[in-house]
Design a protein around this motif. Structure first.
Motif, mmCIF file in Angstrom:
data_model
loop_
_atom_site.group_PDB
_atom_site.id
_atom_site.type_symbol
_atom_site.label_atom_id
_atom_site.label_comp_id
_atom_site.label_asym_id
_atom_site.label_seq_id
_atom_site.Cartn_x
_atom_site.Cartn_y
_atom_site.Cartn_z
ATOM 1 N N VAL A 53 1.102 -1.217 -0.005
ATOM 2 C CA VAL A 53 -0.162 0.033 0.193
ATOM 3 C C VAL A 53 1.111 1.185 0.047
ATOM 4 O O VAL A 53 0.722 2.102 -0.811
ATOM 5 N N ASP A 54 1.835 1.305 0.684
ATOM 6 C CA ASP A 54 2.910 2.335 0.826
ATOM 7 C C ASP A 54 3.620 2.763 -0.550
ATOM 8 O O ASP A 54 3.611 3.925 -0.896
ATOM 9 N N GLY A 55 3.817 1.553 -1.221
ATOM 10 C CA GLY A 55 4.599 1.767 -2.356
ATOM 11 C C GLY A 55 3.456 2.073 -3.478
ATOM 12 O O GLY A 55 4.252 3.062 -4.241
ATOM 13 N N GLY B 25 1.708 6.844 -6.831
ATOM 14 C CA GLY B 25 0.545 7.431 -7.525
ATOM 15 C C GLY B 25 -0.182 6.215 -8.025
ATOM 16 O O GLY B 25 -1.403 6.484 -8.607
ATOM 17 N N LYS B 26 -0.230 4.851 -7.606
ATOM 18 C CA LYS B 26 -0.760 3.905 -8.001
ATOM 19 C C LYS B 26 -1.996 3.620 -7.119
ATOM 20 O O LYS B 26 -1.939 2.696 -6.171
ATOM 21 N N LEU B 27 -2.624 4.680 -7.108
ATOM 22 C CA LEU B 27 -3.920 4.550 -5.999
ATOM 23 C C LEU B 27 -4.996 3.512 -6.154
ATOM 24 O O LEU B 27 -5.458 2.890 -5.318
ATOM 25 N N ILE C 206 -5.285 6.824 1.454
ATOM 26 C CA ILE C 206 -5.705 6.661 0.113
ATOM 27 C C ILE C 206 -6.682 8.106 -0.083
ATOM 28 O O ILE C 206 -6.697 8.642 -0.864
ATOM 29 N N ILE C 207 -7.569 8.283 0.650
ATOM 30 C CA ILE C 207 -8.434 9.438 0.721
ATOM 31 C C ILE C 207 -7.711 10.770 0.719
ATOM 32 O O ILE C 207 -8.050 11.740 -0.057
ATOM 33 N N VAL D 262 -13.972 5.943 -2.087
ATOM 34 C CA VAL D 262 -13.339 5.153 -1.096
ATOM 35 C C VAL D 262 -13.865 5.444 0.271
ATOM 36 O O VAL D 262 -13.829 4.518 1.084
ATOM 37 N N PHE D 263 -14.380 6.565 0.696
ATOM 38 C CA PHE D 263 -14.878 6.815 1.917
ATOM 39 C C PHE D 263 -16.063 5.706 2.157
ATOM 40 O O PHE D 263 -16.462 5.156 3.158
#
Length: 869
Positions: free
Chosen positions: A692-694, A699-701, A726-727, A742-743
């Motif tokens: 997730v951090d990577g 920018g690969k949301l 992410i949000i 996402v929310f």
């Protein structure tokens, strides 16, 4: 069998009498089993006990299929619960169980039962009842003898002397074997209670019965009743003539208890009765005098023995000489020695050993040497003990030349002595160690002793098993610290001899310290080849060999001697010496820390090829170092190469995943994830976080969202900060629609948003100027009792100011003030400027005063604007 069934059977027995034996046995077993258990149910035991009968108890106690131990437990339980049983325990029950206990050789239990039988209820079961029952039961002679002897003892111990006398008479009249020692107990009890008359009568009875009177007297003496024993002998000697064995028993007791006064009275009575002392009497008296310290008396006894032509063993003379020598009275010792020669007694080797030891004890070494010559003239071989005493005495007097002479003589005279002369060297070594380790101001003595050392002596000290390893270490440390005083250089063999000893004694820290000195002293003055040569010549135990080389590998590693460490490893590998993986792990880490990556990689492959059980931790540290150097592909290929020998774990792969994500190397990341799947290693929580951090950082949301969804599907704990991240990214990119999607997904997954979630959302909405929506979201936060912090207020006020909504901005500032918060001075300045532009000077002045009170510095232009207005 249930408790209810047991009760039913017992009631049947009580109602109808005897049932088949097997039923009795089963009922009895259940009763015994239940009675011996601890239970909180108080009604059931009462019910069981109430159904018992005297006959049932008798059947239980006499049933041979029930173990004696269980019968004893059963009897103890019903004895302790007499109020619950509907009958009185009878003498037959006692005697039946006593018979079983004796037959099973449980004499202590039998005595306890007899004690209860005799003393319970003030002799409720008299002796005649026991006799009647024993006769009716037909007990065999062995059981009868043990039973009545135990009764005699119990009656004696409890002071029932007439009952005891009755028991004795019954046994005597019926030919039952009587134990003399039991009679001694009875007689002792009588005399202690001053029943001298009854005691005399009983003693006469013993004599008439033909028992050995000496055993009875010995029993009295062993109980410390020497005076009463002598008085008894004295009282009956008119009718019973005591013999020399009886008197020897008294003499021995007096000597053992060092009762000299009583000994004189016994010897006087012996003389009065005309009983001649025999050889045993004299030996006992001499031993007694020696233990009293009455050496003159012992001498007189020996002289008397010679006068009576008794054979005086040389050990008696030696005993007196030894006592004089031990107390340092050598003049008296020599007088006894001369008397011995005068009496025609020939001294033996032990005699000379005692004399030499005594002379050496007072450090008269010249006299000792003269005695040595006398020994040689008498053609007596010098033994180990004599040499040891002479050497010890010479060492105390620091006569090192004499020590060497004695050592030389010893090697010539003693045929079976090994070539290393261990006995002599041991003695020398002990004195050297003792002298060297003592704190003394006389440094000359220590220097003189150390100057006589040779490499061979040092080797013999360190290899001598009779010297404790701790003392060898102390000795070695002293000569190491005083190398200027010894006439040689400490050799590799000395180090390794002591290292092997410390390893065998499990003193691994000391062994490591020695190896450290061996490896690092004088720039590797003791090279590895010397160590190998010693190890091969000594044929060391494989366990010691392995521990030594593993410690050497560790020491070389700790001191940065990587080449020597690798040489050690290669030797162990080539010679099939067990290698410790933990030690290799230490070497591997040291190589990697010192940036020797290539060497570390080569060594790791050697570890795998050597068949060592390489741990996954070793693999992981190599992978980690490769990744830190940017060699991610090489790290992955390493795992692929060794995964058949070493199973990589999730930590190993997480190291790779983390490196790929930080460097945005997603092509390599896909290969790593594929390898994880191939090796059957599941992604854990940490792996997903790295992904997730990577994805977020690159920018690969979308990929980040998918990863979080997978985490939920796997029931992994998805922390709220991951959703927030992410949000936040979507809000920062002004993609509020995606942020709200996402929310919504977060809510669908049952994740509760926190204050940070709402802050991010408010900030994002404010960023696109949708202030009404932002205000609604802020109100929603308050309804959820989420406190609006500085950040939320700052974003709302900033957005309102940009949109020209000054009333809303002022309201928000007022709300902040009510909550005890103070906004950023920049916001206040922004609102003040807006108010001034609308000529709302009074409100602007109020806000300016707040800024000043809070210690902030408003812009000069604002102050001038207000002043001009």
């Amino acid at each position: 069998m249930s408790i209810q069934k047991t009760l039913q059977n017992l009631k049947c027995i009580k109602k109808y009498g005897n049932l088949p034996t097997n039923t009795h046995r089963k009922v009895a077993e259940v009763v015994i089993s239940y009675a011996s258990k601890t239970t909180t149910n108080t009604e059931t035991p009462a019910a069981v006990f109430s159904t018992l009968t005297s006959d049932t108890v008798r059947l239980v106690l006499s049933d041979r299929r029930i173990k004696t131990r269980e019968c004893l437990s059963f009897f103890n339980v019903i004895s302790e619960n007499r109020s619950l049983i509907p009958f009185t325990i009878e003498i037959e029950h006692y005697v039946t169980l006593i018979h079983r206990a004796i037959n099973s050789r449980k004499f202590e239990d039998a005595e306890t039962l007899i004690n209860s039988l005799a003393n319970d209820g003030n002799l409720r079961y008299p002796f005649s009842d026991v006799v009647s029952l024993a006769e009716s039961q037909g007990f065999d002679s062995r059981i009868l003898s043990t039973l009545f002897n135990l009764m005699l003892k119990v009656y004696s111990d409890s002071g029932k002397f007439f009952a005891a006398f009755e028991t004795f008479n019954y046994m005597r009249n019926n030919g039952i074997t009587i134990d003399e020692r039991t009679c001694g107990i009875y007689l002792t009890a009588l005399l202690r209670c001053e029943h001298l008359g009854l005691g005399l009568v009983f003693f006469y009875k013993i004599v008439e019965s033909g028992m050995d009177v000496s055993i009875v007297i010995d029993g009295l003496c062993q109980n410390g009743e020497i005076r009463r024993a002598r008085q008894l002998v004295e009282a009956v000697c008119r009718s019973v003539e005591p013999n020399v064995i009886t008197f020897n028993t008294l003499v021995n007791a007096c000597c053992e208890r060092k009762n000299l006064k009583e000994l004189d009275l016994v010897l006087l009575l012996m003389e009065k009765q005309g009983v001649e002392r025999n050889l045993e009497t004299y030996k006992l008296i001499i031993d007694g005098f020696l233990s009293f310290g009455n050496l003159g008396g012992a001498e007189r006894m020996i002289a008397e023995m010679h006068d009576k032509d008794f054979h005086v063993g040389i050990y008696l003379w030696n005993s007196i000489i030894h006592k004089y020598c031990k107390s340092g009275r050598m003049e008296s010792a020599f007088q006894v020695f001369d008397e011995m020669l005068h009496r025609g007694a020939a001294p033996n080797a032990h005699t000379f050993h005692i004399m030499v030891s005594g002379i050496c004890g007072i450090e008269k070494m010249e006299a000792a040497k003269e005695l040595e010559k006398k020994i040689v003239r008498n053609e007596i071989e010098l033994d180990h003990d004599i040499f040891s005493d002479l050497i010890n005495g010479c060492c105390k007097k620091e006569k090192l030349d004499d020590i060497i002479d004695l050592l030389s003589t010893m090697e010539k005279k003693i045929d079976n002595l090994p070539s290393t002369s261990q006995v002599a060297y041991l003695k020398i070594a002990e004195v050297i160690i003792s002298s060297a380790t003592q704190i003394s101001t006389a440094t000359k003595t220590t220097a003189a002793i150390l100057s006589t050392l040779t490499p061979n002596i040092v080797r013999l000290v360190l290899s001598n098993r009779r010297i404790k390893t701790g003392r060898c270490l102390s000795f070695f440390n002293i000569i190491s610290e005083n190398q200027s005083l010894i006439p040689f250089k400490i050799e590799t063999e000395h180090y390794l001899t002591l290292i092997c000893r410390t390893i065998k004694s499990f003193k691994f820290e000391d062994a490591e310290t020695l190896i450290n000195s061996l490896a690092n002293e004088g720039n590797l003055r003791h090279p590895f080849s010397n160590v190998v040569s010693f190890a091969e010549s000594q044929c060391l135990d494989p366990g010691i060999l392995s521990k030594m080389f593993n410690l050497m590998l560790k020491v070389y590693t700790d001191s940065g001697k990587f080449v020597a460490a690798y040489e050690t490893f290669s030797y162990m590998r080539n010679n099939a010496i067990a290698i410790d993986e933990r030690t290799c792990f230490i070497y591997l880490i040291a190589l990697l820390r010192c940036e020797h990556l290539v060497s570390g990689l080569v060594f790791f492959y050697k570890m795998v090829e050597s068949g060592i059980d390489v741990s996954v931790y070793s693999l992981t540290v190599v992978v980690d170092r490769l990744c830190k150097n940017g060699e991610i592909k090489k790290a992955r290929e390493l795992i692929e190469a060794v995964c058949k020998n070493i199973e990589p774990n999730v930590i190993t792969f997480n190291t790779l995943v983390d490196a790929c994500c930080k460097r945005w190397n997603f092509k390599e990341l896909d290969l790593v994830l594929l390898l994880m799947e191939k090796t059957g290693v599941e992604l854990n929580l940490e792996t997903h976080k790295f992904l997730v951090d990577g994805y977020l950082s690159s920018g690969k949301l979308g990929d980040a969202e998918k990863t979080i969804m997978k985490m939920h599907d796997k029931d992994l704990s998805v922390e709220i900060y991951l959703w927030n991240s992410i949000i936040f990214k979507y809000c920062k990119l002004r993609r509020m629609e995606s942020a709200f999607q996402v929310f919504d997904k977060m809510l669908q997954r049952g994740v509760v948003p926190n204050a940070e979630t709402f802050r991010i959302m408010v900030s994002g909405i404010c960023g696109i100027g949708e202030m009404e929506a932002a205000k609604k979201l802020a109100n929603k936060m308050q309804r959820k009792e989420i406190e609006l912090g500085h950040d939320v207020f700052d974003d709302l006020i900033n957005g309102c100011c940009k949109k020209g909504m000054l009333d809303d901005a002022v309201g928000l500032l007022s709300m902040m003030e009510k909550k005890g918060l103070f906004g950023d001075a920049r916001l206040y300045n922004m609102v003040i400027v807006g108010l001034c532009e609308l000529d709302r000077v009074e409100e602007a002045s109020r806000l300016l005063s707040i800024v000043v009170k809070c210690g902030a510095t408003p812009e000069t232009s604002f102050i001038q604007f207000l002043a001009n207005g």
